[in-house]
Design a protein around this motif. Structure first.
Motif, PDB file in Angstrom:
ATOM      1  N   GLU A 191       0.860  -1.175   0.000  1.00 32.33           N
ATOM      2  CA  GLU A 191       0.000   0.000   0.000  1.00 32.33           C
ATOM      3  C   GLU A 191       0.900   1.228   0.000  1.00 32.33           C
ATOM      4  OE1 GLU A 191      -3.315   0.042  -0.216  1.00 32.33           O
ATOM      5  OE2 GLU A 191      -3.481  -2.117  -0.128  1.00 32.33           O
ATOM      6  N   PHE A 192       0.615   2.182  -0.867  1.00 33.72           N
ATOM      7  CA  PHE A 192       1.448   3.368  -0.971  1.00 33.72           C
ATOM      8  C   PHE A 192       0.969   4.509  -0.079  1.00 33.72           C
ATOM      9  CE2 PHE A 192       2.147   1.123  -4.987  1.00 33.72           C
ATOM     10  CZ  PHE A 192       3.522   0.979  -4.917  1.00 33.72           C
ATOM     11  N   PHE A 193      -0.236   4.413   0.429  1.00 36.51           N
ATOM     12  CA  PHE A 193      -0.785   5.461   1.272  1.00 36.51           C
ATOM     13  C   PHE A 193      -1.206   4.862   2.609  1.00 36.51           C
ATOM     14  CE2 PHE A 193      -1.714   6.534  -3.151  1.00 36.51           C
ATOM     15  CZ  PHE A 193      -1.066   7.751  -3.246  1.00 36.51           C
ATOM     16  N   ASN A 194      -1.140   5.671   3.650  1.00 39.15           N
ATOM     17  CA  ASN A 194      -1.612   5.222   4.964  1.00 39.15           C
ATOM     18  C   ASN A 194      -3.126   5.088   4.932  1.00 39.15           C
ATOM     19  OD1 ASN A 194       0.934   5.243   6.049  1.00 39.15           O
ATOM     20  ND2 ASN A 194       0.770   7.320   6.820  1.00 39.15           N
ATOM     21  N   VAL A 195      -3.614   4.104   5.629  1.00 36.80           N
ATOM     22  CA  VAL A 195      -5.061   3.918   5.754  1.00 36.80           C
ATOM     23  C   VAL A 195      -5.517   4.763   6.935  1.00 36.80           C
ATOM     24  CG1 VAL A 195      -6.901   2.253   6.164  1.00 36.80           C
ATOM     25  CG2 VAL A 195      -4.893   1.578   4.849  1.00 36.80           C
ATOM     26  N   MET A 224     -17.438   1.272  15.144  1.00 33.92           N
ATOM     27  CA  MET A 224     -17.771  -0.155  15.162  1.00 33.92           C
ATOM     28  C   MET A 224     -16.553  -1.077  15.265  1.00 33.92           C
ATOM     29  SD  MET A 224     -21.019  -0.060  15.242  1.00 33.92           S
ATOM     30  CE  MET A 224     -21.384  -1.793  15.157  1.00 33.92           C
ATOM     31  N   ARG A 225     -15.431  -0.560  15.777  1.00 35.53           N
ATOM     32  CA  ARG A 225     -14.272  -1.424  15.985  1.00 35.53           C
ATOM     33  C   ARG A 225     -14.315  -2.033  17.374  1.00 35.53           C
ATOM     34  NH1 ARG A 225      -9.156   2.222  14.835  1.00 35.53           N
ATOM     35  NH2 ARG A 225     -10.530   3.756  15.782  1.00 35.53           N
ATOM     36  N   LYS A 226     -13.711  -3.221  17.495  1.00 33.57           N
ATOM     37  CA  LYS A 226     -13.551  -3.855  18.796  1.00 33.57           C
ATOM     38  C   LYS A 226     -12.408  -3.168  19.535  1.00 33.57           C
ATOM     39  CE  LYS A 226     -12.977  -7.982  17.033  1.00 33.57           C
ATOM     40  NZ  LYS A 226     -12.757  -9.421  16.902  1.00 33.57           N
ATOM     41  N   ARG A 282      -9.157  -1.051  18.010  1.00 34.29           N
ATOM     42  CA  ARG A 282      -8.901   0.368  18.290  1.00 34.29           C
ATOM     43  C   ARG A 282      -7.522   0.585  18.884  1.00 34.29           C
ATOM     44  NH1 ARG A 282     -12.910   1.972  22.332  1.00 34.29           N
ATOM     45  NH2 ARG A 282     -13.031  -0.228  22.669  1.00 34.29           N
ATOM     46  N   PHE A 283      -7.165  -0.226  19.878  1.00 36.85           N
ATOM     47  CA  PHE A 283      -5.908  -0.021  20.587  1.00 36.85           C
ATOM     48  C   PHE A 283      -4.684  -0.366  19.750  1.00 36.85           C
ATOM     49  CE2 PHE A 283      -7.922  -0.552  25.055  1.00 36.85           C
ATOM     50  CZ  PHE A 283      -8.551   0.673  24.910  1.00 36.85           C
ATOM     51  N   ASN A 284      -4.804  -1.316  18.839  1.00 38.23           N
ATOM     52  CA  ASN A 284      -3.668  -1.768  18.045  1.00 38.23           C
ATOM     53  C   ASN A 284      -3.685  -1.264  16.608  1.00 38.23           C
ATOM     54  OD1 ASN A 284      -2.546  -3.312  20.190  1.00 38.23           O
ATOM     55  ND2 ASN A 284      -4.120  -4.856  19.821  1.00 38.23           N
ATOM     56  N   GLN A 318      -4.405  -5.348   6.845  1.00 37.39           N
ATOM     57  CA  GLN A 318      -5.222  -5.679   8.022  1.00 37.39           C
ATOM     58  C   GLN A 318      -6.168  -4.526   8.358  1.00 37.39           C
ATOM     59  OE1 GLN A 318      -1.830  -6.491  10.564  1.00 37.39           O
ATOM     60  NE2 GLN A 318      -2.424  -8.656  10.728  1.00 37.39           N
ATOM     61  N   GLN A 319      -5.692  -3.297   8.237  1.00 37.78           N
ATOM     62  CA  GLN A 319      -6.532  -2.134   8.512  1.00 37.78           C
ATOM     63  C   GLN A 319      -7.718  -2.073   7.552  1.00 37.78           C
ATOM     64  OE1 GLN A 319      -3.612   1.000   8.241  1.00 37.78           O
ATOM     65  NE2 GLN A 319      -3.180   0.934  10.440  1.00 37.78           N
ATOM     66  N   LEU A 320      -7.466  -2.327   6.277  1.00 33.50           N
ATOM     67  CA  LEU A 320      -8.561  -2.334   5.301  1.00 33.50           C
ATOM     68  C   LEU A 320      -9.565  -3.437   5.601  1.00 33.50           C
ATOM     69  CD1 LEU A 320      -6.533  -1.634   2.033  1.00 33.50           C
ATOM     70  CD2 LEU A 320      -8.117  -0.074   3.208  1.00 33.50           C
ATOM     71  N   HIS A 321      -9.073  -4.577   6.062  1.00 30.97           N
ATOM     72  CA  HIS A 321      -9.970  -5.671   6.438  1.00 30.97           C
ATOM     73  C   HIS A 321     -10.829  -5.272   7.647  1.00 30.97           C
ATOM     74  CE1 HIS A 321     -11.499  -9.711   6.837  1.00 30.97           C
ATOM     75  NE2 HIS A 321     -11.117  -9.728   8.104  1.00 30.97           N
TER      76      HIS A 321
END
Length: 82
Positions: free
Chosen positions: A5-9, A29-31, A35-37, A45-48
């Motif tokens: 990925e070339f850009f930060n999510v 809606m994150r667990k 959120r913490f990690n 993983q962030q996109l998922h």
């Protein structure tokens, strides 16, 4: 093999940081773990996680609609004969 990925999510945080009864943030809606990690996850993983958040939100809205429909249903003690 992970795609580069070339850009930060960007974080999906919207600043409404309260937890519902299932343990999800009511804003994004994150667990808790998600959120913490967030900064330690790979972009893939962030996109998922964002995809999971969208699914959770849709499920929450569908359940809310269903609950509203049940509450607005008139309580008629007589059986429907038709």
């Amino acid at each position: 093999m992970e795609q580069l990925e070339f850009f930060n999510v960007p974080s999906p945080c919207v600043g409404v940081c309260t937890v519902d009864t299932k343990g999800y943030c009511q804003g994004c809606m994150r667990k808790r773990e998600e959120r913490f990690n967030w900064l330690f996850f790979t972009p893939t993983q962030q996109l998922h996680i964002i995809k999971l958040c969208r699914q959770r939100y849709r499920r929450k809205m569908a359940n809310a609609k269903q609950d509203d429909a049940l509450q607005n249903e008139p309580s008629n003690p007589q059986q429907n004969l038709f």
